[in-house]
Design a protein around this motif. Structure first.
Motif, PDB file in Angstrom:
ATOM      1  N   PRO A 175       0.831  -1.210   0.000  1.00 40.40           N
ATOM      2  CA  PRO A 175       0.000   0.000   0.000  1.00 40.40           C
ATOM      3  C   PRO A 175       0.868   1.264   0.000  1.00 40.40           C
ATOM      4  O   PRO A 175       2.023   1.211   0.438  1.00 40.40           O
ATOM      5  CB  PRO A 175      -0.784  -0.128   1.312  1.00 40.40           C
ATOM      6  N   PRO A 176       0.313   2.382  -0.494  1.00 38.55           N
ATOM      7  CA  PRO A 176       1.084   3.628  -0.521  1.00 38.55           C
ATOM      8  C   PRO A 176       1.642   3.973   0.857  1.00 38.55           C
ATOM      9  O   PRO A 176       0.968   3.794   1.880  1.00 38.55           O
ATOM     10  CB  PRO A 176       0.052   4.666  -0.992  1.00 38.55           C
ATOM     11  N   LEU A 177       2.873   4.455   0.864  1.00 38.63           N
ATOM     12  CA  LEU A 177       3.637   4.648   2.100  1.00 38.63           C
ATOM     13  C   LEU A 177       3.357   5.997   2.754  1.00 38.63           C
ATOM     14  O   LEU A 177       3.457   7.045   2.114  1.00 38.63           O
ATOM     15  CB  LEU A 177       5.136   4.538   1.778  1.00 38.63           C
ATOM     16  N   THR A 178       3.039   5.966   4.042  1.00 31.72           N
ATOM     17  CA  THR A 178       3.002   7.190   4.842  1.00 31.72           C
ATOM     18  C   THR A 178       4.436   7.677   5.012  1.00 31.72           C
ATOM     19  O   THR A 178       5.326   6.907   5.364  1.00 31.72           O
ATOM     20  CB  THR A 178       2.359   6.915   6.212  1.00 31.72           C
ATOM     21  N   SER A 179       4.674   8.968   4.752  1.00 33.48           N
ATOM     22  CA  SER A 179       6.055   9.465   4.753  1.00 33.48           C
ATOM     23  C   SER A 179       6.092  10.943   5.113  1.00 33.48           C
ATOM     24  O   SER A 179       5.094  11.661   4.923  1.00 33.48           O
ATOM     25  CB  SER A 179       6.681   9.240   3.374  1.00 33.48           C
ATOM     26  N   VAL A 180       7.234  11.381   5.609  1.00 40.98           N
ATOM     27  CA  VAL A 180       7.438  12.795   5.938  1.00 40.98           C
ATOM     28  C   VAL A 180       7.887  13.529   4.675  1.00 40.98           C
ATOM     29  O   VAL A 180       8.890  13.158   4.064  1.00 40.98           O
ATOM     30  CB  VAL A 180       8.481  12.976   7.046  1.00 40.98           C
ATOM     31  N   ARG A 181       7.138  14.528   4.299  1.00 39.66           N
ATOM     32  CA  ARG A 181       7.490  15.303   3.109  1.00 39.66           C
ATOM     33  C   ARG A 181       8.407  16.456   3.494  1.00 39.66           C
ATOM     34  O   ARG A 181       8.079  17.278   4.338  1.00 39.66           O
ATOM     35  CB  ARG A 181       6.235  15.847   2.428  1.00 39.66           C
ATOM     36  N   ARG A 182       9.559  16.497   2.867  1.00 39.90           N
ATOM     37  CA  ARG A 182      10.393  17.704   2.912  1.00 39.90           C
ATOM     38  C   ARG A 182      10.550  18.088   1.446  1.00 39.90           C
ATOM     39  O   ARG A 182      11.080  17.310   0.650  1.00 39.90           O
ATOM     40  CB  ARG A 182      11.740  17.465   3.581  1.00 39.90           C
ATOM     41  N   ASP A 183      10.097  19.224   1.080  1.00 38.70           N
ATOM     42  CA  ASP A 183      10.021  19.576  -0.334  1.00 38.70           C
ATOM     43  C   ASP A 183      11.423  19.824  -0.883  1.00 38.70           C
ATOM     44  O   ASP A 183      11.961  20.923  -0.802  1.00 38.70           O
ATOM     45  CB  ASP A 183       9.141  20.814  -0.526  1.00 38.70           C
ATOM     46  N   THR A 184      12.008  18.751  -1.429  1.00 41.22           N
ATOM     47  CA  THR A 184      13.387  18.829  -1.920  1.00 41.22           C
ATOM     48  C   THR A 184      13.495  19.784  -3.102  1.00 41.22           C
ATOM     49  O   THR A 184      14.474  20.541  -3.215  1.00 41.22           O
ATOM     50  CB  THR A 184      13.884  17.435  -2.325  1.00 41.22           C
ATOM     51  N   ARG A 185      12.515  19.758  -3.984  1.00 40.28           N
ATOM     52  CA  ARG A 185      12.571  20.656  -5.140  1.00 40.28           C
ATOM     53  C   ARG A 185      12.521  22.112  -4.699  1.00 40.28           C
ATOM     54  O   ARG A 185      13.272  22.962  -5.213  1.00 40.28           O
ATOM     55  CB  ARG A 185      11.420  20.336  -6.094  1.00 40.28           C
ATOM     56  N   ASP A 186      11.683  22.405  -3.721  1.00 38.13           N
ATOM     57  CA  ASP A 186      11.598  23.771  -3.203  1.00 38.13           C
ATOM     58  C   ASP A 186      12.903  24.165  -2.519  1.00 38.13           C
ATOM     59  O   ASP A 186      13.351  25.312  -2.611  1.00 38.13           O
ATOM     60  CB  ASP A 186      10.428  23.883  -2.223  1.00 38.13           C
ATOM     61  N   THR A 187      13.537  23.206  -1.843  1.00 32.81           N
ATOM     62  CA  THR A 187      14.840  23.461  -1.213  1.00 32.81           C
ATOM     63  C   THR A 187      15.869  23.858  -2.260  1.00 32.81           C
ATOM     64  O   THR A 187      16.667  24.784  -2.059  1.00 32.81           O
ATOM     65  CB  THR A 187      15.308  22.210  -0.450  1.00 32.81           C
ATOM     66  N   GLY A 188      15.868  23.162  -3.397  1.00 32.40           N
ATOM     67  CA  GLY A 188      16.777  23.514  -4.488  1.00 32.40           C
ATOM     68  C   GLY A 188      16.503  24.900  -5.035  1.00 32.40           C
ATOM     69  O   GLY A 188      17.430  25.667  -5.335  1.00 32.40           O
ATOM     70  N   ARG A 189      15.217  25.242  -5.192  1.00 30.21           N
ATOM     71  CA  ARG A 189      14.849  26.578  -5.689  1.00 30.21           C
ATOM     72  C   ARG A 189      15.380  27.669  -4.762  1.00 30.21           C
ATOM     73  O   ARG A 189      15.979  28.656  -5.206  1.00 30.21           O
ATOM     74  CB  ARG A 189      13.325  26.710  -5.778  1.00 30.21           C
ATOM     75  N   ILE A 190      15.124  27.492  -3.470  1.00 31.95           N
ATOM     76  CA  ILE A 190      15.523  28.508  -2.489  1.00 31.95           C
ATOM     77  C   ILE A 190      17.042  28.656  -2.449  1.00 31.95           C
ATOM     78  O   ILE A 190      17.572  29.781  -2.415  1.00 31.95           O
ATOM     79  CB  ILE A 190      14.981  28.135  -1.097  1.00 31.95           C
TER      80      ILE A 190
END
Length: 347
Positions: free
Chosen positions: A300-315
């Protein structure tokens, strides 16, 4: 008289157009074309439109290295990394490219082995040979103070991406990994889990330390102790997740929930559970970290902590594009839990 440059006609060998070609065909000086490329306001609008149209028609693309020589600075941003998770690096690059698109700057990447005795020297050569405008330091190399000191010594601006603040605020993008792991602990306890295990990343990664300590502290605050036998160190890879899961699930008394330091290791837990006939989430709840594309593709789809890596790269890239001396503040990217179908109350 010197021969005039020309763009090849049909049937002739292809040759890339040069700035001299553009100037000749547009009937303007090379300096005018250069000003248009660099968005100078000292050019009439009709001239700008004429030259830009011509550049598109002939497929002319300015060379960032040549521009750097002409303006005594580089139009290249570097990204230095030593990270075993390919998707993390790809998302970081996408984010940086989002920011750089249309800016005139380009991204160059430098993978390295931070355990090699000469890796700092290799980064120095990379930075100096490319004459970089600035450098993005991605975990784990961002955690190396000796590397940051070297860049400061040679006068290259840099931004460090890390779980906690390690440098001056204007040089940091902080991802607050401890808070993300604490949210996982609160969630599993709210479901009723008390026999919980954890698969950590390498102990010399700051992200691993922050996630582990944040998870343990949050459980202890709720009266739950994590015994040493319920904690297994792995390497942020699928294979190491498999090995750790075999240790945790091979005994007579299995934990009812496992928190994994990233999604790759969580996928390893899925593999071992499937082979052992252990149902997720009916018999075992699993949580990952990063919320990579893998999380939603598992079943089943995994519960996970999202850290927006793409946004981190943008910033991070945007911080490097700020003018010299412009005020810069420490940036933060806050994690949050994405609940899917891999967890339920213990059976």
């Amino acid at each position: 008289m010197p021969a005039k440059s020309k763009i090849p006609k049909a049937g002739e060998p292809a040759r890339a157009a040069t700035i001299n070609d553009i100037a000749r065909l547009a009937g303007v000086s090379k300096k005018t074309v250069s000003r248009i490329i660099n968005n100078s306001p000292l050019v009439r609008q009709d001239t700008r439109e004429k030259v830009e149209t011509l550049m598109r028609e002939v497929g002319y693309v300015p060379d960032p290295l040549a521009r750097g020589l002409a303006f005594r600075r580089s139009f290249l941003i570097g990204m230095v990394y030593d990270n075993p998770t390919a998707q993390f690096i790809v998302n970081m690059q996408y984010g940086a490219l989002d920011t750089l698109r249309g800016s005139g700057f380009e991204l160059v990447v430098h993978p390295c082995d931070s355990r090699s005795p000469n890796y700092i020297d290799s980064v120095r050569r990379f930075v100096q040979q490319q004459k970089l405008h600035g450098v993005m330091l991605v975990p784990r190399v961002s955690e190396d103070q000796a590397l940051a000191d070297m860049l400061a010594e040679i006068g290259v601006r840099y931004v460090r991406i890390a779980a906690v603040s390690l440098d001056a605020p204007e040089r940091m993008v902080v991802t607050h990994d401890r808070d993300g792991a604490a949210e996982v602990a609160d969630y599993l306890q709210s479901l009723g889990h008390t026999d919980i295990a954890m698969i950590t990343g390498p102990r010399d990664y700051r992200s691993s330390i922050e996630r582990s300590e944040g998870f343990v502290a949050a459980l202890e605050a709720r009266g739950i102790t994590l015994p040493p036998g319920r904690v297994v160190e792995a390497g942020y890879t699928f294979e190491s997740g498999v090995a750790a899961a075999e240790t945790l699930l091979g005994g007579k008394k299995r934990p009812t929930a496992i928190f994994c330091g990233n999604d790759e290791m969580a996928a390893g837990v899925y593999r071992v559970a499937m082979r052992a006939g252990i149902s997720i989430p009916r018999q075992l709840s699993v949580v990952g970290y990063d919320d990579s594309p893998l999380a939603s593709r598992l079943w089943p789809p995994l519960t996970s902590v999202r850290r927006d890596t793409r946004d981190t790269g943008r910033i991070s890239a945007a911080m490097l594009l700020l003018a010299e001396g412009a005020p810069r503040q420490m940036a933060s990217v806050r994690p949050h839990l994405i609940v899917r179908d891999s967890c339920q109350p213990p059976g």
